[in-house]
Design a protein around this motif. Structure first.
Motif, PDB file in Angstrom:
ATOM      1  N   VAL A 235       0.851  -1.195   0.000  1.00 33.96           N
ATOM      2  CA  VAL A 235       0.000   0.000   0.000  1.00 33.96           C
ATOM      3  C   VAL A 235       0.885   1.243   0.000  1.00 33.96           C
ATOM      4  O   VAL A 235       0.683   2.176  -0.788  1.00 33.96           O
ATOM      5  CB  VAL A 235      -0.967  -0.009   1.205  1.00 33.96           C
ATOM      6  CG1 VAL A 235      -1.659   1.337   1.352  1.00 33.96           C
ATOM      7  CG2 VAL A 235      -1.980  -1.132   1.066  1.00 33.96           C
ATOM      8  N   ALA A 236       1.891   1.260   0.873  1.00 34.44           N
ATOM      9  CA  ALA A 236       2.812   2.404   0.943  1.00 34.44           C
ATOM     10  C   ALA A 236       3.625   2.532  -0.341  1.00 34.44           C
ATOM     11  O   ALA A 236       3.838   3.633  -0.853  1.00 34.44           O
ATOM     12  CB  ALA A 236       3.734   2.259   2.144  1.00 34.44           C
ATOM     13  N   VAL A 237       4.077   1.416  -0.873  1.00 35.69           N
ATOM     14  CA  VAL A 237       4.880   1.414  -2.104  1.00 35.69           C
ATOM     15  C   VAL A 237       4.089   2.021  -3.259  1.00 35.69           C
ATOM     16  O   VAL A 237       4.598   2.850  -4.006  1.00 35.69           O
ATOM     17  CB  VAL A 237       5.326  -0.030  -2.445  1.00 35.69           C
ATOM     18  CG1 VAL A 237       5.799  -0.151  -3.880  1.00 35.69           C
ATOM     19  CG2 VAL A 237       6.407  -0.494  -1.485  1.00 35.69           C
ATOM     20  N   ARG A 238       2.858   1.608  -3.403  1.00 33.97           N
ATOM     21  CA  ARG A 238       2.046   2.085  -4.540  1.00 33.97           C
ATOM     22  C   ARG A 238       1.817   3.595  -4.490  1.00 33.97           C
ATOM     23  O   ARG A 238       1.674   4.225  -5.537  1.00 33.97           O
ATOM     24  CB  ARG A 238       0.733   1.332  -4.601  1.00 33.97           C
ATOM     25  CG  ARG A 238       0.938  -0.114  -5.026  1.00 33.97           C
ATOM     26  CD  ARG A 238      -0.363  -0.745  -5.456  1.00 33.97           C
ATOM     27  NE  ARG A 238      -0.185  -2.137  -5.798  1.00 33.97           N
ATOM     28  CZ  ARG A 238       0.300  -2.584  -6.944  1.00 33.97           C
ATOM     29  NH1 ARG A 238       0.683  -1.738  -7.867  1.00 33.97           N
ATOM     30  NH2 ARG A 238       0.407  -3.878  -7.172  1.00 33.97           N
ATOM     31  N   GLU A 239       1.789   4.178  -3.304  1.00 29.44           N
ATOM     32  CA  GLU A 239       1.611   5.629  -3.185  1.00 29.44           C
ATOM     33  C   GLU A 239       2.782   6.388  -3.811  1.00 29.44           C
ATOM     34  O   GLU A 239       2.633   7.532  -4.216  1.00 29.44           O
ATOM     35  CB  GLU A 239       1.452   6.016  -1.719  1.00 29.44           C
ATOM     36  CG  GLU A 239       0.132   5.579  -1.127  1.00 29.44           C
ATOM     37  CD  GLU A 239      -0.022   5.944   0.326  1.00 29.44           C
ATOM     38  OE1 GLU A 239       0.805   6.704   0.874  1.00 29.44           O
ATOM     39  OE2 GLU A 239      -0.991   5.457   0.946  1.00 29.44           O
ATOM     40  N   LEU A 240       3.940   5.742  -3.889  1.00 27.86           N
ATOM     41  CA  LEU A 240       5.124   6.389  -4.459  1.00 27.86           C
ATOM     42  C   LEU A 240       5.331   6.084  -5.939  1.00 27.86           C
ATOM     43  O   LEU A 240       6.273   6.571  -6.544  1.00 27.86           O
ATOM     44  CB  LEU A 240       6.368   5.969  -3.667  1.00 27.86           C
ATOM     45  CG  LEU A 240       6.343   6.403  -2.202  1.00 27.86           C
ATOM     46  CD1 LEU A 240       7.500   5.781  -1.442  1.00 27.86           C
ATOM     47  CD2 LEU A 240       6.376   7.912  -2.098  1.00 27.86           C
ATOM     48  N   ALA A 241       4.446   5.288  -6.518  1.00 28.53           N
ATOM     49  CA  ALA A 241       4.475   4.949  -7.947  1.00 28.53           C
ATOM     50  C   ALA A 241       5.854   4.477  -8.407  1.00 28.53           C
ATOM     51  O   ALA A 241       6.479   5.103  -9.272  1.00 28.53           O
ATOM     52  CB  ALA A 241       3.996   6.131  -8.779  1.00 28.53           C
ATOM     53  N   PRO A 242       6.322   3.360  -7.886  1.00 26.88           N
ATOM     54  CA  PRO A 242       7.644   2.869  -8.283  1.00 26.88           C
ATOM     55  C   PRO A 242       7.670   2.427  -9.736  1.00 26.88           C
ATOM     56  O   PRO A 242       6.647   2.019 -10.292  1.00 26.88           O
ATOM     57  CB  PRO A 242       7.861   1.672  -7.354  1.00 26.88           C
ATOM     58  CG  PRO A 242       6.480   1.179  -7.076  1.00 26.88           C
ATOM     59  CD  PRO A 242       5.640   2.428  -6.993  1.00 26.88           C
ATOM     60  N   GLU A 243       8.849   2.521 -10.320  1.00 27.41           N
ATOM     61  CA  GLU A 243       9.020   2.031 -11.687  1.00 27.41           C
ATOM     62  C   GLU A 243       9.094   0.516 -11.706  1.00 27.41           C
ATOM     63  O   GLU A 243       8.693  -0.104 -12.681  1.00 27.41           O
ATOM     64  CB  GLU A 243      10.274   2.638 -12.304  1.00 27.41           C
ATOM     65  CG  GLU A 243      10.143   4.115 -12.557  1.00 27.41           C
ATOM     66  CD  GLU A 243      11.359   4.696 -13.226  1.00 27.41           C
ATOM     67  OE1 GLU A 243      11.973   4.021 -14.073  1.00 27.41           O
ATOM     68  OE2 GLU A 243      11.703   5.845 -12.904  1.00 27.41           O
ATOM     69  N   TRP A 244       9.629  -0.060 -10.650  1.00 28.22           N
ATOM     70  CA  TRP A 244       9.717  -1.516 -10.577  1.00 28.22           C
ATOM     71  C   TRP A 244       9.985  -1.966  -9.152  1.00 28.22           C
ATOM     72  O   TRP A 244      10.329  -1.167  -8.292  1.00 28.22           O
ATOM     73  CB  TRP A 244      10.752  -2.068 -11.544  1.00 28.22           C
ATOM     74  CG  TRP A 244      12.112  -1.431 -11.510  1.00 28.22           C
ATOM     75  CD1 TRP A 244      12.478  -0.253 -12.097  1.00 28.22           C
ATOM     76  CD2 TRP A 244      13.286  -1.925 -10.869  1.00 28.22           C
ATOM     77  NE1 TRP A 244      13.808   0.009 -11.855  1.00 28.22           N
ATOM     78  CE2 TRP A 244      14.332  -1.006 -11.110  1.00 28.22           C
ATOM     79  CE3 TRP A 244      13.569  -3.051 -10.123  1.00 28.22           C
ATOM     80  CZ2 TRP A 244      15.610  -1.181 -10.619  1.00 28.22           C
ATOM     81  CZ3 TRP A 244      14.862  -3.229  -9.647  1.00 28.22           C
ATOM     82  CH2 TRP A 244      15.855  -2.292  -9.907  1.00 28.22           C
ATOM     83  N   ALA A 245       9.776  -3.248  -8.907  1.00 31.42           N
ATOM     84  CA  ALA A 245      10.043  -3.856  -7.606  1.00 31.42           C
ATOM     85  C   ALA A 245      10.731  -5.194  -7.850  1.00 31.42           C
ATOM     86  O   ALA A 245      10.469  -5.858  -8.853  1.00 31.42           O
ATOM     87  CB  ALA A 245       8.749  -4.059  -6.827  1.00 31.42           C
ATOM     88  N   VAL A 246      11.618  -5.552  -6.960  1.00 36.73           N
ATOM     89  CA  VAL A 246      12.316  -6.834  -7.059  1.00 36.73           C
ATOM     90  C   VAL A 246      12.089  -7.626  -5.778  1.00 36.73           C
ATOM     91  O   VAL A 246      11.767  -7.066  -4.736  1.00 36.73           O
ATOM     92  CB  VAL A 246      13.837  -6.654  -7.298  1.00 36.73           C
ATOM     93  CG1 VAL A 246      14.098  -5.951  -8.609  1.00 36.73           C
ATOM     94  CG2 VAL A 246      14.485  -5.895  -6.155  1.00 36.73           C
TER      95      VAL A 246
END
Length: 74
Positions: free
Chosen positions: A36-47
Motif C-alpha cells: 500500500v505504501a509502495v504504490r503511493e510512491l508509484a515505483p518504476e519496478w520492484a524486485v
C-alpha cells in the motif's frame, strides 16, 4: 527512479534481526501493508530476493513470483 526490494522471513522481535529467509507470503513481514505504501510512491519496478532457501531455488522463486502477482498485484 523509484524501486523497491521485497524480502520476507522471520525475525527476532526484540532485536529485529533476521532469523530465516522465506518465500514471499510465508514470513512475518506485512507485505500487503508495505505494498500500500509502495504504490503511493508509484515505483518504476520492484524486485524480490530470498537470501537463502533449504529448498529448490527455482521453486522458491516461483512461489515468491506467484505471491507477488496474485496477492500484491505485481
Amino acid at each position: 527512479a523509484i524501486y523497491f526490494h521485497y524480502k520476507d522471513g522471520t525475525f527476532d522481535a526484540a532485536t529485529q534481526q533476521p532469523l530465516t529467509f522465506t518465500e514471499l507470503g510465508r514470513g512475518q513481514v506485512d507485505l500487503k501493508a508495505a505494498t500500500v505504501a509502495v504504490r503511493e510512491l508509484a515505483p518504476e519496478w520492484a524486485v524480490t530476493e530470498q537470501d537463502r532457501t533449504d529448498g529448490d531455488p527455482a521453486e522458491s522463486a516461483r512461489i515468491s513470483a506467484e505471491y507477488a502477482h496474485t496477492e500484491l498485484g505485481f
